[in-house]
Design an enzyme around this catalytic site. Structure first.
Site, PDB file in Angstrom:
ATOM      1  N   TYR A  58     -47.006  27.625  51.708  1.00  0.00           N
ATOM      2  CA  TYR A  58     -45.609  27.263  51.902  1.00  0.00           C
ATOM      3  C   TYR A  58     -45.486  25.946  52.655  1.00  0.00           C
ATOM      4  O   TYR A  58     -46.394  25.507  53.345  1.00  0.00           O
ATOM      5  CB  TYR A  58     -44.874  28.358  52.689  1.00  0.00           C
ATOM      6  CG  TYR A  58     -45.349  28.448  54.125  1.00  0.00           C
ATOM      7  CD1 TYR A  58     -44.732  27.715  55.130  1.00  0.00           C
ATOM      8  CD2 TYR A  58     -46.445  29.231  54.463  1.00  0.00           C
ATOM      9  CE1 TYR A  58     -45.186  27.765  56.430  1.00  0.00           C
ATOM     10  CE2 TYR A  58     -46.904  29.286  55.754  1.00  0.00           C
ATOM     11  CZ  TYR A  58     -46.273  28.550  56.741  1.00  0.00           C
ATOM     12  OH  TYR A  58     -46.739  28.591  58.023  1.00  0.00           O
ATOM     13  N   PHE A 114     -41.241  21.025  59.234  1.00  0.00           N
ATOM     14  CA  PHE A 114     -41.525  21.604  60.545  1.00  0.00           C
ATOM     15  C   PHE A 114     -42.722  22.542  60.502  1.00  0.00           C
ATOM     16  O   PHE A 114     -43.280  22.893  61.538  1.00  0.00           O
ATOM     17  CB  PHE A 114     -40.301  22.319  61.132  1.00  0.00           C
ATOM     18  CG  PHE A 114     -39.922  23.583  60.414  1.00  0.00           C
ATOM     19  CD1 PHE A 114     -40.495  24.798  60.776  1.00  0.00           C
ATOM     20  CD2 PHE A 114     -39.000  23.554  59.385  1.00  0.00           C
ATOM     21  CE1 PHE A 114     -40.154  25.962  60.104  1.00  0.00           C
ATOM     22  CE2 PHE A 114     -38.668  24.714  58.721  1.00  0.00           C
ATOM     23  CZ  PHE A 114     -39.243  25.913  59.077  1.00  0.00           C
ATOM     24  N   ASP A 115     -43.157  22.954  59.296  1.00  0.00           N
ATOM     25  CA  ASP A 115     -44.317  23.836  59.202  1.00  0.00           C
ATOM     26  C   ASP A 115     -44.837  23.830  57.766  1.00  0.00           C
ATOM     27  O   ASP A 115     -44.058  23.706  56.820  1.00  0.00           O
ATOM     28  CB  ASP A 115     -43.921  25.264  59.590  1.00  0.00           C
ATOM     29  CG  ASP A 115     -45.118  26.176  59.830  1.00  0.00           C
ATOM     30  OD1 ASP A 115     -46.259  25.668  59.927  1.00  0.00           O
ATOM     31  OD2 ASP A 115     -44.917  27.392  59.922  1.00  0.00           O
ATOM     32  N   ILE A 149     -39.498  36.011  59.210  1.00  0.00           N
ATOM     33  CA  ILE A 149     -38.036  35.912  59.308  1.00  0.00           C
ATOM     34  C   ILE A 149     -37.367  36.665  58.153  1.00  0.00           C
ATOM     35  O   ILE A 149     -37.921  36.764  57.058  1.00  0.00           O
ATOM     36  CB  ILE A 149     -37.557  34.439  59.368  1.00  0.00           C
ATOM     37  CG1 ILE A 149     -38.003  33.646  58.142  1.00  0.00           C
ATOM     38  CG2 ILE A 149     -38.020  33.767  60.657  1.00  0.00           C
ATOM     39  CD1 ILE A 149     -37.457  32.230  58.072  1.00  0.00           C
ATOM     40  N   TYR A 163     -34.258  31.517  62.505  1.00  0.00           N
ATOM     41  CA  TYR A 163     -34.558  31.594  63.934  1.00  0.00           C
ATOM     42  C   TYR A 163     -33.299  31.634  64.796  1.00  0.00           C
ATOM     43  O   TYR A 163     -33.395  31.586  66.020  1.00  0.00           O
ATOM     44  CB  TYR A 163     -35.467  30.424  64.339  1.00  0.00           C
ATOM     45  CG  TYR A 163     -36.808  30.475  63.639  1.00  0.00           C
ATOM     46  CD1 TYR A 163     -37.748  31.441  63.975  1.00  0.00           C
ATOM     47  CD2 TYR A 163     -37.116  29.585  62.623  1.00  0.00           C
ATOM     48  CE1 TYR A 163     -38.969  31.509  63.324  1.00  0.00           C
ATOM     49  CE2 TYR A 163     -38.336  29.641  61.970  1.00  0.00           C
ATOM     50  CZ  TYR A 163     -39.257  30.603  62.322  1.00  0.00           C
ATOM     51  OH  TYR A 163     -40.460  30.675  61.676  1.00  0.00           O
ATOM     52  N   PHE A 193     -37.537  26.226  52.319  1.00  0.00           N
ATOM     53  CA  PHE A 193     -38.957  26.499  52.111  1.00  0.00           C
ATOM     54  C   PHE A 193     -39.284  26.372  50.637  1.00  0.00           C
ATOM     55  O   PHE A 193     -38.482  26.744  49.782  1.00  0.00           O
ATOM     56  CB  PHE A 193     -39.326  27.933  52.524  1.00  0.00           C
ATOM     57  CG  PHE A 193     -39.385  28.146  54.002  1.00  0.00           C
ATOM     58  CD1 PHE A 193     -40.540  27.865  54.718  1.00  0.00           C
ATOM     59  CD2 PHE A 193     -38.287  28.643  54.686  1.00  0.00           C
ATOM     60  CE1 PHE A 193     -40.602  28.071  56.081  1.00  0.00           C
ATOM     61  CE2 PHE A 193     -38.344  28.850  56.048  1.00  0.00           C
ATOM     62  CZ  PHE A 193     -39.504  28.571  56.753  1.00  0.00           C
TER      63      PHE A 193
END
Length: 189
Positions: free
Chosen positions: A71, A85-86, A105, A131, A148
């Site tokens: 992802y 961010f990830d 999440i 979040y 995502f």
């Protein structure tokens, strides 16, 4: 989005249109933009929006099934895809998760349902299913909408026992509902 790099859609007059793309990447980029357009035109954005980029093969994942995914996550900024961010793409480890376990999440729990092995999907997740007001220090500001792109590399379906012919029987053949937790009482649709 259809196999062989084309997409079909209806306009407001219910006339069907098709677009052929030069490459799979161009078709997937278009599909991501469709998902972003859905988000930007949604009057009340309070559930996960998703758009399949590649459908994958086999049976769709349900609650209790385990997935291994690659992802990338972006912040949704200025009505589009913002900064990353990830990501675990280009890393050795895939993320392992069990749908319905509550370890990721809520937006992922909802948005990954029905995905198949080899499938790719764009998810846009509102803050309440991500979040929330806390965010993630140094990475995700409070009240952030997230985007995502997820790709399912492996699916392990929940199995219960074995059939009379020696073949495995999937739990989804039973009449019992899937044990998917849902704190607000609304359906996952």
């Amino acid at each position: 989005v259809q196999p062989n790099n084309y997409s079909t859609f209806y306009d407001d007059q219910r006339q069907n249109w098709s677009i052929m793309f030069e490459s799979e990447k161009a078709a997937m980029d278009f599909s991501k933009q469709v998902c972003i357009a859905k988000c930007n035109s949604s009057p009340a954005f309070d559930s996960v929006l998703y758009q399949d980029l590649l459908l994958g093969e086999g049976q769709g994942a349900e609650g209790g099934d385990s997935l291994e995914v690659a992802y990338t996550g972006w912040l949704f900024q200025n009505n589009g895809i913002g900064q990353v961010f990830d990501s675990n793409v280009n890393k050795d480890k895939l993320l392992r998760l069990k749908l319905g376990s509550g370890k990721v999440i809520k937006g992922w729990e909802e948005g990954m349902m029905g995905m198949k092995k080899g499938g790719r999907r764009c998810l846009i997740i509102p803050p309440a299913l991500a979040y929330g007001t806390q965010g993630v220090a140094g990475r995700v500001p409070p009240d952030s909408t997230l985007v995502f792109e997820v790709e399912v590399k492996r699916v392990k379906l929940v199995k219960e026992g074995s059939g009379s012919d020696g073949q495995s029987v999937s739990s989804r053949d039973s009449l019992a509902p899937s044990p998917v937790p849902n704190s607000d009482g609304s359906s996952a649709d």
